[in-house]
Design an enzyme around this catalytic site. Structure first.
Site, PDB file in Angstrom:
ATOM      1  N   TYR A 152      51.727   9.128  29.254  1.00 56.06           N
ATOM      2  CA  TYR A 152      52.009   8.394  30.491  1.00 56.06           C
ATOM      3  C   TYR A 152      53.440   7.903  30.427  1.00 56.06           C
ATOM      4  O   TYR A 152      53.864   7.339  29.409  1.00 56.06           O
ATOM      5  CB  TYR A 152      51.043   7.210  30.634  1.00 56.06           C
ATOM      6  CG  TYR A 152      51.303   6.335  31.850  1.00 56.06           C
ATOM      7  CD1 TYR A 152      51.101   6.831  33.148  1.00 56.06           C
ATOM      8  CD2 TYR A 152      51.754   5.024  31.714  1.00 56.06           C
ATOM      9  CE1 TYR A 152      51.332   6.037  34.256  1.00 56.06           C
ATOM     10  CE2 TYR A 152      51.987   4.226  32.822  1.00 56.06           C
ATOM     11  CZ  TYR A 152      51.778   4.734  34.095  1.00 56.06           C
ATOM     12  OH  TYR A 152      52.011   3.942  35.192  1.00 56.06           O
ATOM     13  N   ASP A 247      60.412   8.971  25.254  1.00 55.90           N
ATOM     14  CA  ASP A 247      59.975   7.800  26.011  1.00 55.90           C
ATOM     15  C   ASP A 247      59.476   6.776  24.994  1.00 55.90           C
ATOM     16  O   ASP A 247      58.335   6.844  24.526  1.00 55.90           O
ATOM     17  CB  ASP A 247      58.886   8.180  27.011  1.00 55.90           C
ATOM     18  CG  ASP A 247      58.414   6.961  27.798  1.00 55.90           C
ATOM     19  OD1 ASP A 247      58.893   5.832  27.511  1.00 55.90           O
ATOM     20  OD2 ASP A 247      57.565   7.138  28.690  1.00 55.90           O
ATOM     21  N   LYS A 275      58.835  -2.664  27.862  1.00 55.10           N
ATOM     22  CA  LYS A 275      57.918  -3.523  27.094  1.00 55.10           C
ATOM     23  C   LYS A 275      58.651  -4.472  26.141  1.00 55.10           C
ATOM     24  O   LYS A 275      59.182  -5.482  26.575  1.00 55.10           O
ATOM     25  CB  LYS A 275      56.871  -2.662  26.374  1.00 55.10           C
ATOM     26  CG  LYS A 275      56.000  -1.887  27.401  1.00 55.10           C
ATOM     27  CD  LYS A 275      54.786  -1.253  26.777  1.00 55.10           C
ATOM     28  CE  LYS A 275      54.037  -0.332  27.726  1.00 55.10           C
ATOM     29  NZ  LYS A 275      53.088  -0.965  28.594  1.00 55.10           N
TER      30      LYS A 275
END
Ligand SMILES: Cc1ncc(COP(=O)(O)O)c(C=O)c1O
Ligand SMILES: NCC(=O)CCC(=O)O
Length: 437
Positions: A152, A247, A275
């Site tokens: 994702y 990523d 994050k």
């Protein structure tokens, strides 16, 4: 539910809050995974957090391994981070002109992440990956992206193809609203399957702009790259003149101070961050080789902007958190991994004792617990997990005062403020939860 002590959760306030929210927001939430659909039941509403603990509005206390889905590597409301944000807020919430916070942040990120020479701040992981793809397409002059099933990368159109996390949890492998023409420019391969990527390059090599990968996959549970997988992607992209994008929205500053690229010694061309970089504030970033990043406006023609990008509160939070991580060094990551491994070991041993297939992975401050005999190396295996068992386990753990991700297809997160005491309490909770499975 079987035998064992069930500490029934108080839920009246969360239930009422959820009912009200349901009439006002899609699914009552601002991000789908919060709705508990994969595990059933009513989501608990947060009241406040303190260190490794999350308190809900009914007064229940949980040892938190969701950690806001990864950002809170210093736990909830760390005094240093709170102070940095409050001081910044008192000076002004946003200016729309540069601040020195942004330069300090860029300097620190560049010093910590091996492959980043130049960095641009954005407001989310989604923005980071979306911008990195645009840049990769512009730099190579090619349209096609390769991603992996079950990874994702946020909700940009090009990346909502065979995606993990909530997309997989809700069974929406290809979201309506993504134009077919866009979806067609995304090719997919199974995670850890280098031969499949090689075939894609053999067939479409001259059209592939980039391969984007979670260097440790954290959106189908937690899945490690097999030895040689990341290095193989590096070699293949180089051979075909495509870019390699790591990523590291989840893995950055989490599996090691320098991210997965430091841990596995593979240098991508571009890296996306999110994050942990914002310590709970809305921050993302992308960066990489100077030559590539020089295409970004205003240096170059690739447009990407943001009214609130590099926001002073967000930079103050992120810089403080990253500075503390740099000071803590490798020892912190080793400790988090030791705790994660202890949780995994307890989970697997309890499963074995009960004849329930279990498997787990711990890497830095990230871990995965699977109801599957293992190994789980790709999305096909992750999907074959016993998700109903996970749902029962999740609720049993909540009742024992431990909050995990509300889906089997997500990772768990440790923090620098989880101690031996929380670890011991969690292992005891696991024992009681398994007794009821
Ligand atoms: C690896 C990865 N990339 C990108 C994203 C998207 O980030 P955000 O939710 O901040 O948009 C996430 C998580 O949500 C993620 O785990
Ligand atoms: N691992 C998936 C995420 O972190 C997503 C959180 C969200 O979409 O709210």
């Amino acid at each position: 539910m079987g035998e064992g002590i069930v500490m029934a959760l108080k839920q009246a306030r969360s239930q009422k809050a959820y009912e009200k929210a349901l009439s006002l927001m899609p699914g009552g939430v601002n991000s789908p995974v919060r709705a508990f659909r994969a595990v059933g039941g009513t989501p608990f509403f947060a009241d406040h957090g303190e260190g490794p603990y999350l308190y809900d509005i009914d007064g229940n206390r949980y040892i938190d391994y969701l950690m806001s889905w990864g950002p809170l590597i210093w736990g909830h409301a760390h005094p240093e981070i709170v102070r940095a944000v409050t001081e910044a807020a008192a000076r002004g919430m946003s200016f729309g002109v540069p601040t020195e916070w942004e330069t300090r942040m860029a300097e620190l990120v560049i010093s910590l992440v091996p492959s980043i020479e130049v960095v641009r701040m954005v407001n989310s992981g989604t923005e980071a990956t979306m911008s990195a793809l645009r840049l990769a397409r512009a730099y190579t002059g090619r349209p096609v992206i390769v991603k992996f099933e079950g990874c994702y990368h946020g909700h940009a159109d090009s990346l909502l193809v065979k995606a993990g996390s909530g997309v997989a949890t809700f069974g929406l492998p290809d979201s309506p609203g993504v134009p077919e023409a866009t979806a067609k420019t995304t090719l997919t391969a199974p995670y850890n399957d280098l031969a499949a990527v090689e075939s894609l390059f053999a067939a479409h090599g001259e059209r592939i702009a980039a391969v984007i990968v979670e260097p440790v996959a954290g959106n189908m549970g937690c899945v490690l790259p097999e030895p040689g997988f990341l290095a193989g992607l590096r070699a293949l992209t180089e051979r075909y003149g495509a870019l390699l994008i790591f990523d590291e929205v989840m893995t950055g500053f989490r599996v090691a101070l320098g991210g997965a690229q430091a841990r596995f010694s593979v240098r991508p061309d571009l890296t996306t961050l999110g994050k942990v970089i914002g310590a709970g504030m809305p921050v993302g970033a992308y960066g990489g080789r100077r030559e590539i990043m020089s295409l970004i406006a205003p240096d170059g023609p690739v447009y990407q902007a943001g009214t609130l990008s590099g926001n002073p509160l967000a930079m103050a939070a992120g810089w403080t958190s990253l500075s503390m991580l740099a000071a803590a060094g490798d020892a912190l990551y080793e400790r988090m991994e030791r705790y994660g491994q202890a949780l995994v070991d307890a989970f697997v041993a309890l499963g074995r004792r009960k004849g329930i297939p279990t498997f787990g992975v711990a890497v830095g401050g990230m871990f995965g617990l699977f109801f599957h005999e293992g190994p789980v190396t790709d999305y096909a295996a992750a999907k074959a997990c016993d998700t109903r068992m996970y749902a029962r386990f999740f609720h049993a753990m909540l009742e024992e005062g431990v909050a995990l991700a509300p889906s089997q297809l997500e990772a768990g997160f440790l923090s620098a403020v989880h101690t031996e005491a929380e670890l011991a309490e969690t292992v005891a909770a696991l024992e009681r939860a398994f007794a009821r499975l």
